[in-house]
Design an enzyme around this catalytic site. Structure first.
Site, PDB file in Angstrom:
ATOM      1  N   TYR A  38     -74.474   1.408 -59.654  1.00 48.96           N
ATOM      2  CA  TYR A  38     -74.895   0.876 -58.361  1.00 48.96           C
ATOM      3  C   TYR A  38     -76.055   1.649 -57.753  1.00 48.96           C
ATOM      4  O   TYR A  38     -76.815   1.123 -56.960  1.00 48.96           O
ATOM      5  CB  TYR A  38     -73.728   0.922 -57.364  1.00 48.96           C
ATOM      6  CG  TYR A  38     -72.797  -0.250 -57.423  1.00 48.96           C
ATOM      7  CD1 TYR A  38     -72.081  -0.539 -58.578  1.00 48.96           C
ATOM      8  CD2 TYR A  38     -72.613  -1.067 -56.318  1.00 48.96           C
ATOM      9  CE1 TYR A  38     -71.215  -1.603 -58.622  1.00 48.96           C
ATOM     10  CE2 TYR A  38     -71.746  -2.133 -56.356  1.00 48.96           C
ATOM     11  CZ  TYR A  38     -71.043  -2.401 -57.501  1.00 48.96           C
ATOM     12  OH  TYR A  38     -70.179  -3.464 -57.538  1.00 48.96           O
ATOM     13  N   ASP A  57     -65.040  -2.044 -59.063  1.00 53.99           N
ATOM     14  CA  ASP A  57     -65.402  -3.302 -58.405  1.00 53.99           C
ATOM     15  C   ASP A  57     -64.696  -4.465 -59.100  1.00 53.99           C
ATOM     16  O   ASP A  57     -64.072  -5.315 -58.464  1.00 53.99           O
ATOM     17  CB  ASP A  57     -66.925  -3.487 -58.471  1.00 53.99           C
ATOM     18  CG  ASP A  57     -67.360  -4.801 -57.854  1.00 53.99           C
ATOM     19  OD1 ASP A  57     -66.855  -5.132 -56.767  1.00 53.99           O
ATOM     20  OD2 ASP A  57     -68.199  -5.504 -58.464  1.00 53.99           O
TER      21      ASP A  57
HETATM   22  C1  IPM Z   1     -67.099  -4.961 -53.051  1.00 53.95           C
HETATM   23  C2  IPM Z   1     -68.237  -5.925 -53.135  1.00 53.95           C
HETATM   24  C3  IPM Z   1     -69.523  -5.131 -53.078  1.00 53.95           C
HETATM   25  C4  IPM Z   1     -69.523  -4.199 -54.263  1.00 53.95           C
HETATM   26  C5  IPM Z   1     -70.794  -5.998 -53.035  1.00 53.95           C
HETATM   27  C6  IPM Z   1     -70.775  -6.931 -51.845  1.00 53.95           C
HETATM   28  C7  IPM Z   1     -72.038  -5.192 -53.070  1.00 53.95           C
HETATM   29  O1  IPM Z   1     -68.136  -6.708 -54.270  1.00 53.95           O
HETATM   30  O2  IPM Z   1     -66.998  -4.241 -52.035  1.00 53.95           O
HETATM   31  O3  IPM Z   1     -66.280  -4.943 -53.973  1.00 53.95           O
HETATM   32  O4  IPM Z   1     -69.856  -4.607 -55.380  1.00 53.95           O
HETATM   33  O5  IPM Z   1     -69.161  -3.043 -54.079  1.00 53.95           O
HETATM   34 MG    MG Z   2     -66.334  -6.428 -55.333  1.00 58.12          MG
END
Ligand code: IPM
Ligand code: MG
Length: 360
Positions: free
Chosen positions: A146, A251
């Site tokens: 990320y 995630d």
């Molecule tokens: C989560 C969401 C987020 C992430 C997105 C909205 C960036 O999917 O909080 O799980 O991937 O962390």
């Molecule tokens: Mg998510």
């Protein structure tokens, strides 16, 4: 006592679910003699529309100045919303990632458990659902893919894109410590999920987790490859207590874990740093398709508010009261449409918030 809470309503169903969580918090304040001061902070699409950016420096400063942040959800329909015509760093999600990073919220706790009352909504086979499960995903939130170096090069037809995944020992150690700490408070079992048969980052995770584990002799721990973990979650979720994992795997697995509870609308989450400060939000997204229809389930946000009371404000009794109120409401057969089953009453988002508040 007086507490200061920053509130991000966000997009889609965000505003309506946050309003219900505030309704419940206000009832807690009344019954237990506290005062919660709320300060609105804009993020995501609402901030793009109002300020031209998904998160302003002022918003970050305001969030930091509070005891905790309560959040709804952000983002819109990625195919139809004009927000997704903007460059990636100006889209709603960029605001959330920036907030996590700026606030140093590296530890994301996402519990998933099966309520007896909702077993029917569980999509797993009955014999698996009957065994029940109660697990927590401890997801690393400010590193990995990320936040790695990324880019797209070259001319159309020959373009190349890349995203890189990096983890330092320090980043792994601090989340591992959080994982083992929470395991000590629960079932004392931790599964570190990785892809150590392929990835160097995963191999480093294993080494560091082994080291941290030495400090927690009472916690039984193990390693599991992420593809297997994804399978085990639907085959035998009862085997897990704490799942410790990196950002991207967390995630994906946390969506899977929430789905097997029967409704993604039921699960809260907390994002923490070393101090008591934290950000609390439902595990689900902004569901723009049902925004404003009254169909949203506010329970995940209400349960996130309970986590806020527990972890940031140190109000365990009050947190228990909120969690018990949610259980009571379910026991009475009150449901939102996403968890509706035969013989139950279907409430709107606002009616559900009121029902929970009246149990406190
Ligand atoms: C989560 C969401 C987020 C992430 C997105 C909205 C960036 O999917 O909080 O799980 O991937 O962390
Ligand atoms: Mg998510």
């Amino acid at each position: 006592m007086d507490f200061n809470i920053a509130v991000i309503k966000g997009d889609g169903i965000g505003p309506e679910i946050v309003d219900e969580a505030i309704k419940v918090l206000d009832k807690v304040a009344k019954v237990y003699g506290h005062k919660f001061n709320y300060t609105r902070v804009l993020m995501g699409g609402e901030s793009i529309d109002a300020c031209g950016s998904p998160l302003t420096d002022e918003a970050i400063a305001t969030a930091k100045a509070n005891d905790a942040v309560l959040m709804g959800s952000i983002g819109g329909n990625t195919k139809t919303s004009p927000w997704y015509q903007l460059p990636p760093q100006l889209r709603p999600e960029a605001g959330l990632l920036k907030l996590r990073k700026e606030l140093g919220l590296f530890a994301n706790i996402r519990p998933a458990w099966l309520y007896d009352e909702l077993k029917e909504a569980c999509p797993l086979k009955k014999e698996i659902a009957d065994q029940g499960f109660d697990l927590v995903i401890m997801r690393e939130l400010t590193g990995g893919l990320y936040f790695g170096v990324r880019g797209t090069n070259g001319e159309a037809g020959e373009r190349k894109a890349f995203d890189t995944c990096e983890y330092s020992e320090a980043e792994i150690r601090r989340i591992a410590v959080k994982g083992f700490d929470i395991a000590m408070k629960r079932g004392r079992k931790l599964t570190c999920v990785d892809k150590a048969n392929v990835l160097d980052t995963s191999r480093l995770w294993r080494k560091v987790v082994e080291e941290v584990a030495k400090e927690y002799p009472e916690v039984e721990y193990d390693f599991m490859l992420v593809d297997n973990a994804a399978m085990q979650l639907v085959r035998a979720p009862g085997q897990f207590d704490v799942i410790l994992t990196e950002n991207m795997f967390g995630d994906i697995l946390s969506d899977e874990a929430s789905e097997i509870t029967g409704s993604i609308g039921m699960l809260p989450s907390a994002s923490l740093k070393e101090t008591s400060f934290g950000l609390y939000e439902p595990s689900h997204g902004s569901a723009p398709d049902i925004a404003g229809t009254g169909k949203a389930n506010p329970l995940a946000t209400i349960l996130s508010a309970a986590m806020l009371l527990r972890y940031s404000l140190n109000l365990d009794k009050e947190a228990d009261a909120v969690e018990n109120a949610v259980k009571e409401v379910l026991k009475k057969g009150l449901r939102t449409v996403d968890i509706m089953s035969e013989g139950c009453s279907c409430l709107t988002c606002s009616e559900m918030g009121s029902a929970v508040a009246s149990e406190i």
